[in-house]
Design a protein around this motif. Structure first.
Motif, PDB file in Angstrom:
ATOM      1  N   GLY A 225       6.542  10.945  -9.991  1.00 13.02           N
ATOM      2  CA  GLY A 225       6.498   9.534  -9.608  1.00 13.02           C
ATOM      3  C   GLY A 225       6.042   9.301  -8.196  1.00 13.02           C
ATOM      4  N   ARG A 226       6.710   8.348  -7.562  1.00 14.30           N
ATOM      5  CA  ARG A 226       6.245   7.870  -6.266  1.00 14.30           C
ATOM      6  C   ARG A 226       6.473   8.857  -5.130  1.00 14.30           C
ATOM      7  NH1 ARG A 226       4.764   2.750  -6.621  1.00 14.30           N
ATOM      8  NH2 ARG A 226       5.380   1.642  -8.506  1.00 14.30           N
TER       9      ARG A 226
ATOM     10  N   ARG B 121       3.038  11.214  -3.461  1.00 11.10           N
ATOM     11  CA  ARG B 121       2.096  10.973  -2.359  1.00 11.10           C
ATOM     12  C   ARG B 121       2.671  11.454  -1.019  1.00 11.10           C
ATOM     13  NH1 ARG B 121       0.168   5.109  -2.313  1.00 11.10           N
ATOM     14  NH2 ARG B 121      -1.405   5.987  -0.933  1.00 11.10           N
TER      15      ARG B 121
ATOM     16  N   PRO C  61      -1.200  10.870  -5.839  1.00 14.68           N
ATOM     17  CA  PRO C  61      -1.908  11.061  -4.576  1.00 14.68           C
ATOM     18  C   PRO C  61      -3.403  10.810  -4.765  1.00 14.68           C
ATOM     19  CG  PRO C  61      -0.459  12.914  -5.043  1.00 14.68           C
ATOM     20  CD  PRO C  61      -0.482  12.075  -6.271  1.00 14.68           C
TER      21      PRO C  61
ATOM     22  N   SER D  56       4.030  -2.921  -8.967  1.00 12.96           N
ATOM     23  CA  SER D  56       3.054  -2.697 -10.018  1.00 12.96           C
ATOM     24  C   SER D  56       1.607  -2.678  -9.529  1.00 12.96           C
ATOM     25  CB  SER D  56       3.184  -3.793 -11.074  1.00 12.96           C
ATOM     26  OG  SER D  56       2.909  -5.034 -10.460  1.00 12.96           O
ATOM     27  N   ARG D  57       1.392  -2.882  -8.212  1.00 14.07           N
ATOM     28  CA  ARG D  57      -0.001  -2.939  -7.754  1.00 14.07           C
ATOM     29  C   ARG D  57      -0.557  -1.529  -7.598  1.00 14.07           C
ATOM     30  NH1 ARG D  57      -0.239  -6.441  -3.615  1.00 14.07           N
ATOM     31  NH2 ARG D  57      -2.325  -5.651  -3.188  1.00 14.07           N
ATOM     32  N   GLU D  58      -1.896  -1.453  -7.479  1.00 18.10           N
ATOM     33  CA  GLU D  58      -2.498  -0.117  -7.358  1.00 18.10           C
ATOM     34  C   GLU D  58      -2.285   0.453  -5.959  1.00 18.10           C
ATOM     35  OE1 GLU D  58      -5.684   1.053  -5.917  1.00 18.10           O
ATOM     36  OE2 GLU D  58      -7.043  -0.653  -6.109  1.00 18.10           O
ATOM     37  N   GLY D  59      -2.367   1.794  -5.896  1.00 18.03           N
ATOM     38  CA  GLY D  59      -1.800   2.436  -4.734  1.00 18.03           C
ATOM     39  C   GLY D  59      -2.678   2.876  -3.598  1.00 18.03           C
ATOM     40  N   SER D  60      -3.978   2.790  -3.688  1.00 24.22           N
ATOM     41  CA  SER D  60      -4.721   3.429  -2.608  1.00 24.22           C
ATOM     42  C   SER D  60      -6.017   2.696  -2.307  1.00 24.22           C
ATOM     43  CB  SER D  60      -5.041   4.857  -3.013  1.00 24.22           C
ATOM     44  OG  SER D  60      -5.740   4.825  -4.228  1.00 24.22           O
ATOM     45  N   SER D  61      -5.929   1.737  -1.449  1.00 24.49           N
ATOM     46  CA  SER D  61      -7.166   1.091  -1.050  1.00 24.49           C
ATOM     47  C   SER D  61      -7.091   0.756   0.419  1.00 24.49           C
ATOM     48  CB  SER D  61      -7.404  -0.162  -1.871  1.00 24.49           C
ATOM     49  OG  SER D  61      -6.281  -0.999  -1.787  1.00 24.49           O
TER      50      SER D  61
ATOM     51  N   GLY E 267      -4.357   3.084 -10.964  1.00 27.33           N
ATOM     52  CA  GLY E 267      -3.684   1.883 -10.503  1.00 27.33           C
ATOM     53  C   GLY E 267      -2.166   1.896 -10.578  1.00 27.33           C
ATOM     54  N   ASN E 268      -1.537   3.073 -10.578  1.00 30.17           N
ATOM     55  CA  ASN E 268      -0.074   3.033 -10.608  1.00 30.17           C
ATOM     56  C   ASN E 268       0.547   3.279  -9.236  1.00 30.17           C
ATOM     57  OD1 ASN E 268      -0.531   5.681 -10.225  1.00 30.17           O
ATOM     58  ND2 ASN E 268       0.167   6.347 -12.245  1.00 30.17           N
ATOM     59  N   GLY E 269      -0.309   3.622  -8.254  1.00 32.66           N
ATOM     60  CA  GLY E 269       0.203   3.767  -6.887  1.00 32.66           C
ATOM     61  C   GLY E 269       1.079   4.986  -6.671  1.00 32.66           C
ATOM     62  N   ALA E 270       1.255   5.793  -7.697  1.00 33.47           N
ATOM     63  CA  ALA E 270       2.154   6.927  -7.555  1.00 33.47           C
ATOM     64  C   ALA E 270       1.404   8.227  -7.349  1.00 33.47           C
ATOM     65  CB  ALA E 270       3.038   7.051  -8.803  1.00 33.47           C
TER      66      ALA E 270
ATOM     67  N   ARG F 226       3.267  -2.545  -1.259  1.00 29.31           N
ATOM     68  CA  ARG F 226       2.450  -2.671  -2.467  1.00 29.31           C
ATOM     69  C   ARG F 226       3.159  -3.407  -3.584  1.00 29.31           C
ATOM     70  NH1 ARG F 226       1.093   2.499  -1.338  1.00 29.31           N
ATOM     71  NH2 ARG F 226       2.790   3.206  -2.631  1.00 29.31           N
TER      72      ARG F 226
ATOM     73  N   ARG G 267      -8.002   9.452  -0.701  1.00 29.06           N
ATOM     74  CA  ARG G 267      -7.803   8.852   0.630  1.00 29.06           C
ATOM     75  C   ARG G 267      -6.531   9.414   1.282  1.00 29.06           C
ATOM     76  NH1 ARG G 267      -8.820   2.766   2.377  1.00 29.06           N
ATOM     77  NH2 ARG G 267     -10.888   3.650   2.226  1.00 29.06           N
TER      78      ARG G 267
END
Lengths: 406, 141
Positions: free
Chosen positions: B66-67, B70, A211, B136-141, A206-209, B133, A214
């Protein structure tokens, strides 16, 4: 696919993407060394499903192309649609192109299994393991070779000593056969993988960072799509500008590309002889026609594609004598095959046979002009065959004779 | 037909098809040249391409944090696999002096354009994804 390893925290020893910590590179890798959380049955089976679709399309369109090349086709060759071979061969080449990113990602997703220890006993599982290994080795070897040789052939690069067409055909059966065996063996795993919910460890964190699986799947579909767009311009005129890896821009003499030049065919002097005559042989008699004689006959103009086995194609506006008109001139009956000979002194395709339905088709021309001008030498001056729905290599250029076979 | 029977039938059909292809390979002759290609294809993939991928991704994972991870992953998949489809045109080994209609593009320039589009696209995607996003929200939905 290591689910055990997949649960490891990201920062300890492994990595989400590679799963290889540098200190592990010294000894032989083990399955547990591959800690990427992106590998999963779901990823493998979804990529595998689309890879299977691509292989199926390439196999079927390949059979169609092979049928065109046979001296005695299994299936009768239709003259319609005129763009039939153009479409099936473009599909063949583009499904193969799309398969390359899919195969690379799929092999990555199961690469750790290469280092799986075989069972030591009992005999049953050992034999099963061995059989599976052999079938997968055959599948991977045939798949990689098919895609690599097909890709090279598109750019007319032949870094091998075997016949491309015969080998590509034989290996297609090997690859599709090994694929069917693979599907039969893996069916429970495939079913599980395809129906599995997207259990994404990266998403769960849940940190979105990180990969996610998906992200990997989307990148894979994107890569397959981009590979197709980057190559398709050779067959799809609308994509010419964006197809940066297309083997042809579509330009050429009189707006149509060529495969074999007059020079490569050693035909320049023969084609330019002022006493050129086209011989038409029927029932033991030979009549000859100069280019002027042919030009004096009724001229027809049709738009027909040149479509080659390498997947490229281009429309041309051809003008010349309808083949049927010429045969009527020498009294040849309907429903006969003809043999066309080129002036070419060598080359496997200097002679071609035209089935009766093509001979009688009103669109089949002995072309004298392209795009309103006399044929360029590289397009088959003084006279060439152009027929609907026929591979380019059989659209015989630099015609020397037309022989009625009965 | 039960599932097991279906699987056996599928496997048998596969074996028959593969045997048919194998028979053709033998009939064609030049079997050694084909076997060299088959073995080399696996050796090059399993021994060079796959390990090189792992080394590149391990290195990237070490330095990219980090970000950025992806978009970097997506760009790597796109660049790596699509470039593989362009190897023959980039090499230009099929080019012939007598046929200027074949391989008639500037493929290296095309590759740079492609790479630029991928890098720009994935960077933009990364930025937009972050904005959408929130922090702080989750990243893959």
């Amino acid at each position: 696919m290591s689910h055990r390893a997949g649960a490891r925290p990201l920062d300890r020893g492994g990595d989400a993407v590679s799963g290889l910590g540098p200190r592990r590179l010294v000894r032989r890798p083990r399955v547990a060394d591959f800690t990427s959380t992106l590998r999963s049955e779901r990823v493998t089976s979804r990529v595998g499903l689309w890879l299977g679709v691509c292989f199926g399309v390439a196999f079927l369109t390949g059979l169609i192309s092979h049928n065109h090349y046979l001296a005695h086709p299994w299936l009768p060759l239709p003259t319609r649609p005129v763009w039939g071979y153009r479409v099936t061969q473009a599909l063949h080449v583009l499904s193969g192109t799309a398969a390359i990113p899919l195969l690379l990602v799929k092999l990555w997703s199961v690469y750790p299994r290469l280092f799986e220890d075989p069972p030591r006993r009992p005999v049953g599982p050992v034999l099963r393991h061995l059989a599976e290994r052999v079938s997968i080795a055959v599948l991977v070897a045939a798949s990689l070779t098919q895609l690599a040789t097909g890709l090279a052939n598109e750019s007319q690069w032949y870094p091998w000593r075997f016949s491309f067409r015969a080998t590509h055909y034989a290996l297609a059966w090997v690859a599709i056969g090994a694929l069917l065996v693979h599907i039969a063996v893996k069916l429970p795993v495939i079913g599980r993988g395809l129906s599995a919910p997207p259990d994404d460890p990266a998403a769960a964190r849940g940190n979105g960072a990180t990969p996610s699986r998906r992200d990997l799947l989307r990148a894979t579909w994107g890569a397959a799509g981009l590979a197709v767009v980057a190559a398709a311009g050779s067959a799809v005129p609308g994509l010419r500008r964006v197809s940066v890896f297309g083997v042809r821009t579509g330009s050429g003499p009189q707006g149509v590309p060529i495969n074999t030049s007059a020079r490569a065919a050693d035909v320049v002097a023969l084609a330019l002889r002022p006493d050129y005559r086209l011989a038409v042989v029927h029932d033991g008699d030979t009549r000859t026609f100069s280019r002027t004689d042919l030009e004096a006959m009724v001229q027809r103009t049709h738009v027909l594609p040149i479509a080659c086995v390498e997947g490229w194609s281009a429309d041309g506006t051809w003008t010349g004598v309808r083949l049927r008109d010429l045969l009527d001139e020498v009294g040849a009956p309907r429903e006969v095959r003809v043999r066309l000979r080129s002036l070419q002194p060598h080359g496997p395709f200097r002679v071609s046979e035209l089935p009766a339905n093509f001979v009688d088709d009103p669109l089949t021309l002995l072309a004298l002009r392209l795009d309103g001008e006399p044929l360029a030498l590289d397009h088959g001056y003084p006279c060439r065959l152009i027929a609907p729905n026929r591979p380019g290599v059989f659209q015989t250029k630099w015609l020397a004779s037309v022989e009625v076979l009965g | 037909m039960s599932l097991v029977t279906g699987r056996i039938a599928l496997g048998a059909a596969g074996l028959a098809a593969a045997a048919f292809g194998g028979w053709h390979l033998v009939e064609n002759g030049r079997l050694v040249a084909v076997l060299v290609w088959l073995v080399a294809a696996v050796a090059v993939h399993d021994g060079i391409v796959a390990p090189a991928t792992l080394v590149v991704t391990a290195t990237a994972a070490r330095f990219v944090r980090g970000r950025a991870r992806r978009p970097v992953l997506v760009a790597f998949v796109l660049l790596g696999t699509v470039t593989a489809t362009a190897v023959p045109v980039l090499g230009g080994w099929g080019r012939r002096a007598d046929n200027p209609t074949l391989l008639d593009r500037h493929y290296l320039l095309g590759w740079w354009a492609f790479a630029a589009v991928v890098v720009l696209g994935t960077s933009l995607g990364g930025v937009l994804g972050r904005v959408r996003r929130g922090p702080s929200r989750e990243g893959s939905s």
